[in-house]
Motif scaffolding. Sequence first.
Motif, PDB file in Angstrom:
ATOM      1  N   LEU A   1      -3.678   6.167  -0.819  1.00  0.00           N
ATOM      2  CA  LEU A   1      -4.378   6.541   0.691  1.00  0.00           C
ATOM      3  C   LEU A   1      -5.502   7.837  -0.302  1.00  0.00           C
ATOM      4  O   LEU A   1      -6.191   8.409   0.309  1.00  0.00           O
TER       5      LEU A   1
ATOM      6  N   VAL B   1      -9.485   0.945   0.873  1.00  0.00           N
ATOM      7  CA  VAL B   1      -8.498   0.430   0.708  1.00  0.00           C
ATOM      8  C   VAL B   1      -7.827  -0.557   0.500  1.00  0.00           C
ATOM      9  O   VAL B   1      -7.614  -0.849  -1.073  1.00  0.00           O
TER      10      VAL B   1
ATOM     11  N   ILE C   1       0.922  -1.332  -0.017  1.00  0.00           N
ATOM     12  CA  ILE C   1       0.146   0.096   0.563  1.00  0.00           C
ATOM     13  C   ILE C   1       1.272   1.332  -0.004  1.00  0.00           C
ATOM     14  O   ILE C   1       1.975   1.120   0.740  1.00  0.00           O
TER      15      ILE C   1
END
Length: 232
Positions: free
Chosen positions: A59, A140, A54
């Motif tokens: 984000l 996410v 990630i």
Amino acid sequence: MAIPAILDDDHIDTAAKLLGTYYRRTGAGLPAYKGSMYNCWGGGGDAPHDVNRITPDDLIAVSFLCADVLDRAAFGILDTQAALVSDLLAQIPASLDMADVQADEFDKILGDASPAFQLRHVLSGRDTGWGMGETRTSKVMARKRPLLLPVYDSAVGHLMNLNRGPAGQWQRWHTALTDGTGLPQRLREIRRLSRITDPISEIRVMDIVLWMYGTGTTAGEQLWRDVPGSRF
């Protein structure tokens, strides 16, 4: 299971208009809906060089869906828990479409003991106090596995009667996509007719159409007047 009328055979054109509206650009060239940048931002969450980690771009992309990730959660995801997150992502297929998950493989891939469920637990921050919540966590995860994992929000949840934990929600989406009624094919046709250029997954098409249908945005009100069961 019954799905909302907007996704049936009689409303493909209407659904395509909703999808096209979501991807519309303003006269200044800006996205009419910033969520239309969610999948493609930074090359996409499943780009080969980032598929199992990630990134800050992920984000940022989540923020386009009105779900800002708080600083303590961002720090945990990008730093203190980054290795664990990457390990779990590496165990979740990146090229597997939810509609192609076989019934006897569902528990292994999306069940309560699956890496996807474990990742959901880590990202939600229940053990660390991040307070991500179900909606942010789903956004996410769907960014990283757009073919396999759906976005969750209250509008779509209401329409799909999603009132259980993540595995139960995933099971409901999976059932809708694999019950033999041709939903995946309709979703592909909706995407084709919408003329959008972003090659989003079928479950993202489904999410956007349901969200537009369920929230009653001004741009789409006229389209729903003849759809049975519309709430608006």
